[in-house]
Scaffold this active site. Structure first.
Site, PDB file in Angstrom:
ATOM      1  CB  THR A 149      -0.967   0.116   1.100  1.00 42.36           C
ATOM      2  OG1 THR A 149      -1.550   1.140   1.232  1.00 42.36           O
ATOM      3  CG2 THR A 149      -0.174   0.223   2.429  1.00 42.36           C
TER       4      THR A 149
ATOM      5  CG  ASP B  95      -9.322  -5.156  -2.087  1.00 41.83           C
ATOM      6  OD1 ASP B  95      -9.090  -3.891  -2.245  1.00 41.83           O
ATOM      7  OD2 ASP B  95     -10.346  -5.365  -2.968  1.00 41.83           O
TER       8      ASP B  95
HETATM    9  P1  IMP Z   1      -8.967  -0.711   0.695  1.00 39.98           P
HETATM   10  O1  IMP Z   1      -8.919  -2.137   0.026  1.00 39.98           O
HETATM   11  O2  IMP Z   1      -8.432  -1.045   1.974  1.00 39.98           O
HETATM   12  O3  IMP Z   1      -7.939   0.340   0.342  1.00 39.98           O
HETATM   13  O4  IMP Z   1     -10.259  -0.075   0.708  1.00 39.98           O
HETATM   14  C1  IMP Z   1     -11.022   0.270  -0.188  1.00 39.98           C
HETATM   15  C2  IMP Z   1     -11.928   1.384   0.258  1.00 39.98           C
HETATM   16  O5  IMP Z   1     -12.904   0.758   1.354  1.00 39.98           O
HETATM   17  C3  IMP Z   1     -11.415   2.516   0.735  1.00 39.98           C
HETATM   18  O6  IMP Z   1     -11.167   3.530  -0.062  1.00 39.98           O
HETATM   19  C4  IMP Z   1     -12.383   3.025   1.762  1.00 39.98           C
HETATM   20  O7  IMP Z   1     -13.357   3.801   1.053  1.00 39.98           O
HETATM   21  C5  IMP Z   1     -13.248   1.919   2.115  1.00 39.98           C
HETATM   22  N1  IMP Z   1     -12.627   1.432   3.456  1.00 39.98           N
HETATM   23  C6  IMP Z   1     -11.790   0.342   3.757  1.00 39.98           C
HETATM   24  N2  IMP Z   1     -11.394   0.234   5.127  1.00 39.98           N
HETATM   25  C7  IMP Z   1     -12.167   1.437   5.586  1.00 39.98           C
HETATM   26  C8  IMP Z   1     -12.012   1.727   7.007  1.00 39.98           C
HETATM   27  O8  IMP Z   1     -11.249   1.214   8.005  1.00 39.98           O
HETATM   28  N3  IMP Z   1     -12.648   2.831   7.408  1.00 39.98           N
HETATM   29  C9  IMP Z   1     -13.392   3.322   6.301  1.00 39.98           C
HETATM   30  N4  IMP Z   1     -13.591   2.893   5.094  1.00 39.98           N
HETATM   31  C10 IMP Z   1     -12.599   1.987   4.424  1.00 39.98           C
END
Ligand code: IMP
Length: 199
Positions: A7, A69
């Site tokens: 990330t 993810d």
């Molecule tokens: P990622 O795969 O963890 O980058 O998450 C994808 C999307 O899910 C992020 O851009 C957020 O919009 C949402 N998301 C994931 N984890 C969280 C969290 O802990 N709080 C709030 N939104 C989250």
């Protein structure tokens, strides 16, 4: 043991480093490898995306890679935005755009029907053919307005009944104790400890 986190997101890096902190794991991120290009999340599920990111980063960096993810699954929207959580309001949208879209879709819907689950899938690539997958989730409700200033993404609209607060009203330590990412990375940490001791 050195592990690279797949990330470049500062919020996520901070949360994950705190979770993995007390173990003997040195955490690098994609910021330490500026030449590794952005990885497209082309999978149809959170698991597919986590695995493809972990594999690609392992291949590019040559050390074990951890990728996650995550997404918010809203019951009344049949699990949406789910794997599309980051891009819910369209390409290039902000967290705020996503929250406003979600609140708009749920306008007038009663509290009982606003149930939602944050889900996080973590893939650990020990080599391109040995990928372990773990998962964490947490249940709550979608609020009617944004509440709180902390965190990121859907945190201001995710109400966690056990603490009577949204995730955006928690500090990162409080959030890690109960969050989808906290559960998933603590499982990953156990896995890493087991592997580095036994295998
Ligand atoms: P990622 O795969 O963890 O980058 O998450 C994808 C999307 O899910 C992020 O851009 C957020 O919009 C949402 N998301 C994931 N984890 C969280 C969290 O802990 N709080 C709030 N939104 C989250």
């Amino acid at each position: 043991m050195k592990i690279i986190l797949a990330t470049r997101n500062n919020h996520k890096t901070e949360e994950i480093k705190r979770i993995l902190e007390d173990s003997k794991i040195e955490i690098l991120t994609l910021k330490d490898f500026p030449d590794i290009p952005e990885i497209e999340e082309t999978g149809k599920t959170l698991e597919e995306n986590a695995v493809l990111k972990a594999k690609q980063v392992y291949t590019a960096a040559g050390i074990p890679a951890l990728a996650d993810d995550s997404g918010l699954e809203v019951e009344v929207l049949n699990g949406d935005p789910g794997v599309m959580s980051a891009r819910f309001a369209g390409p290039g949208c902000s967290y705020k755009d996503n929250n406003l879209k979600l609140l708009g879709l749920l306008k007038g819907i009663s509290r009982e029907k606003r149930g939602a689950t944050f889900r996080c899938v973590v893939a650990l690539a020990l080599n391109p053919d040995d990928i372990r997958v773990v998962e964490g989730k947490v249940k709550g409700f979608v609020t009617e307005n944004e509440i709180g200033e902390n965190g990121f993404g859907y945190d201001p609209v995710f109400f966690y009944p056990e603490l009577n607060k949204t995730f955006a009203q928690l500090n990162s330590e409080e959030k890690n104790k109960v969050s989808h990412r906290g559960f998933a990375f603590r499982k990953a940490k156990e896995l890493i400890k087991k592997i580095s001791n036994i295998e």
